[in-house]
Design a protein around this motif. Structure first.
Motif, short mmCIF file in Angstrom:
data_model
loop_
_atom_site.label_atom_id
_atom_site.label_comp_id
_atom_site.label_asym_id
_atom_site.label_seq_id
_atom_site.Cartn_x
_atom_site.Cartn_y
_atom_site.Cartn_z
N VAL A 140 0.86 -1.17 0.00
CA VAL A 140 0.00 0.00 0.00
C VAL A 140 0.90 1.23 0.00
O VAL A 140 1.83 1.33 0.81
CB VAL A 140 -0.91 0.02 1.25
CG1 VAL A 140 -1.80 1.25 1.24
CG2 VAL A 140 -1.75 -1.24 1.31
N SER A 141 0.67 2.15 -0.92
CA SER A 141 1.52 3.33 -1.04
C SER A 141 0.79 4.58 -0.55
O SER A 141 -0.44 4.65 -0.57
CB SER A 141 1.95 3.53 -2.50
OG SER A 141 2.73 2.45 -2.94
N GLY A 142 1.56 5.56 -0.13
CA GLY A 142 1.02 6.83 0.31
C GLY A 142 2.13 7.87 0.34
O GLY A 142 3.27 7.59 -0.04
N TYR A 143 1.79 9.05 0.79
CA TYR A 143 2.74 10.16 0.78
C TYR A 143 3.07 10.61 2.20
O TYR A 143 2.20 10.64 3.07
CB TYR A 143 2.18 11.34 -0.01
CG TYR A 143 2.08 11.08 -1.49
CD1 TYR A 143 3.15 11.36 -2.33
CD2 TYR A 143 0.93 10.53 -2.04
CE1 TYR A 143 3.08 11.10 -3.69
CE2 TYR A 143 0.84 10.27 -3.40
CZ TYR A 143 1.92 10.56 -4.22
OH TYR A 143 1.84 10.29 -5.55
N VAL A 144 4.34 10.96 2.41
CA VAL A 144 4.76 11.62 3.63
C VAL A 144 5.15 13.05 3.27
O VAL A 144 5.58 13.31 2.14
CB VAL A 144 5.94 10.90 4.33
CG1 VAL A 144 5.49 9.60 4.94
CG2 VAL A 144 7.09 10.68 3.36
N SER A 145 4.98 13.96 4.21
CA SER A 145 5.30 15.36 3.93
C SER A 145 5.83 16.04 5.17
O SER A 145 5.61 15.57 6.29
CB SER A 145 4.05 16.09 3.41
OG SER A 145 3.02 16.02 4.38
N LEU A 159 7.27 23.04 2.00
CA LEU A 159 6.74 21.72 2.33
C LEU A 159 7.18 20.73 1.26
O LEU A 159 6.99 20.94 0.08
CB LEU A 159 5.21 21.77 2.39
CG LEU A 159 4.51 20.47 2.77
CD1 LEU A 159 4.86 20.06 4.19
CD2 LEU A 159 3.00 20.63 2.62
N ASN A 160 7.83 19.64 1.71
CA ASN A 160 8.27 18.59 0.81
C ASN A 160 7.40 17.36 0.98
O ASN A 160 6.79 17.17 2.04
CB ASN A 160 9.73 18.22 1.10
CG ASN A 160 10.68 19.34 0.74
OD1 ASN A 160 10.92 19.59 -0.42
ND2 ASN A 160 11.20 20.02 1.75
N TYR A 161 7.37 16.51 -0.03
CA TYR A 161 6.63 15.26 0.09
C TYR A 161 7.31 14.19 -0.75
O TYR A 161 8.10 14.48 -1.66
CB TYR A 161 5.17 15.42 -0.34
CG TYR A 161 4.98 15.75 -1.81
CD1 TYR A 161 4.79 14.72 -2.74
CD2 TYR A 161 5.01 17.06 -2.27
CE1 TYR A 161 4.62 15.01 -4.09
CE2 TYR A 161 4.85 17.35 -3.61
CZ TYR A 161 4.66 16.33 -4.51
OH TYR A 161 4.52 16.61 -5.83
N VAL A 189 13.47 8.43 0.24
CA VAL A 189 12.48 9.24 0.95
C VAL A 189 12.42 8.80 2.41
O VAL A 189 12.41 7.60 2.70
CB VAL A 189 11.08 9.11 0.32
CG1 VAL A 189 10.04 9.88 1.12
CG2 VAL A 189 11.12 9.60 -1.12
N ASP A 190 12.36 9.75 3.33
CA ASP A 190 12.22 9.44 4.74
C ASP A 190 11.46 10.58 5.39
O ASP A 190 11.35 11.67 4.84
CB ASP A 190 13.60 9.28 5.39
CG ASP A 190 13.52 8.65 6.77
OD1 ASP A 190 12.42 8.16 7.13
OD2 ASP A 190 14.53 8.63 7.48
N SER A 191 10.93 10.32 6.57
CA SER A 191 10.18 11.35 7.28
C SER A 191 10.17 11.04 8.76
O SER A 191 10.19 9.88 9.16
CB SER A 191 8.73 11.40 6.76
OG SER A 191 7.99 12.36 7.48
N CYS A 192 10.18 12.09 9.58
CA CYS A 192 10.07 11.91 11.02
C CYS A 192 9.39 13.14 11.59
O CYS A 192 8.84 13.95 10.86
CB CYS A 192 11.44 11.68 11.66
SG CYS A 192 12.53 13.10 11.56
N ALA A 193 9.44 13.29 12.92
CA ALA A 193 8.91 14.49 13.59
C ALA A 193 7.44 14.74 13.25
O ALA A 193 7.03 15.86 13.03
CB ALA A 193 9.75 15.73 13.26
N GLY A 194 6.65 13.67 13.23
CA GLY A 194 5.22 13.83 13.00
C GLY A 194 4.82 13.67 11.55
O GLY A 194 3.65 13.82 11.20
N GLY A 195 5.79 13.38 10.68
CA GLY A 195 5.45 13.14 9.28
C GLY A 195 4.49 11.98 9.16
O GLY A 195 4.72 10.91 9.69
N LYS A 196 3.39 12.19 8.49
CA LYS A 196 2.33 11.20 8.43
C LYS A 196 2.27 10.58 7.06
O LYS A 196 2.74 11.16 6.08
CB LYS A 196 0.97 11.80 8.80
CG LYS A 196 0.53 12.94 7.86
CD LYS A 196 1.22 14.23 8.18
CE LYS A 196 0.82 15.36 7.25
NZ LYS A 196 1.70 16.50 7.39
N ILE A 197 1.69 9.40 6.95
CA ILE A 197 1.46 8.80 5.64
C ILE A 197 -0.01 8.97 5.31
O ILE A 197 -0.89 8.66 6.11
CB ILE A 197 1.88 7.31 5.61
CG1 ILE A 197 1.62 6.71 4.22
CG2 ILE A 197 1.20 6.50 6.69
CD1 ILE A 197 2.22 5.34 4.00
#
Length: 201
Positions: A140-145, A159-161, A189-197
């Motif tokens: 399942v794919s989605g976006y982080v931003s 804002l990046n995604y 691609v990576d995300s942290c600090a509350g980055g949601k999918i």
């Protein structure tokens, strides 16, 4: 979200006019102490770091099983979730909208789940959206931003995604996940600090 000094502290998701969903570790300072609501401000409505709407926070609810010491010392972010209650309601627009959460009537309207008790519907939503948290062989794919640090090592003012995919637990064994977590990765691609999918239903 920012501190009283205007420093970026992390990202979050709008889930209603007065509630923000974020990562629990955003709500602690460098000394490991939980922030007071007066020390957090929420900004929404722009792709730049300057927001269209800013709101004060009146309540911070960190998941009761989240352990900040464990997160800092052992890089273990189990139950890393928190809710912020806003002092004033947000005004929704084409750029300010809530995300749909799993296990809600709104999501059930979009997903082909059987009618019945909420426990059954929630289980089917989990299966469709995450493959039971990555335990099923499905992708399942989605976006982080977010506005976090980029590949250049500096925070971004835009804002990046990026696109990521939920992976099976077999592909993420070294990450030592528990039942409150799932594994998602992307190509560079990576995300942290509350980055949601998020994904479009």
């Amino acid at each position: 979200m920012t501190s009283p000094e205007g420093d970026y502290t992390g990202g979050g998701s709008i889930i209603s006019p007065t509630w923000i969903l974020t990562a629990a570790h955003n709500m602690f300072d460098d000394a490991g102490l939980q922030l007071e609501p007066a020390h957090v401000k929420v900004h929404v409505g722009t792709r730049r770091s300057i927001s269209q709407q800013a709101r004060d926070v009146t309540e911070i609810h960190v998941h009761h099983r989240y352990n900040q010491t464990d997160a800092g010392d052992n890089n273990n972010y189990a139950y890393d979730i928190a809710l912020l209650h806003l002092k004033e309601s947000l005004t929704f627009s084409d750029k300010i909208r809530p995300v749909c959460l799993p296990c809600t009537k709104e999501v059930t309207d979009f997903l082909p789940v059987p009618a019945g008790k909420w426990q059954i519907q929630c289980k089917d939503q989990d299966r469709i959206l995450t493959g039971f948290g990555g335990s099923e062989p499905r992708e399942v794919s989605g976006y982080v931003s977010g506005w976090g640090v980029t590949e250049r090592g500096r925070p971004s003012s835009d804002l990046n995604y990026g696109l990521i995919s939920i992976k099976s637990r077999d592909q993420c064994q070294k990450d030592n996940l528990d039942h409150s977590q799932f594994c998602a990765k992307g190509d560079g691609v990576d995300s942290c600090a509350g980055g949601k999918i998020t994904d479009e239903l």
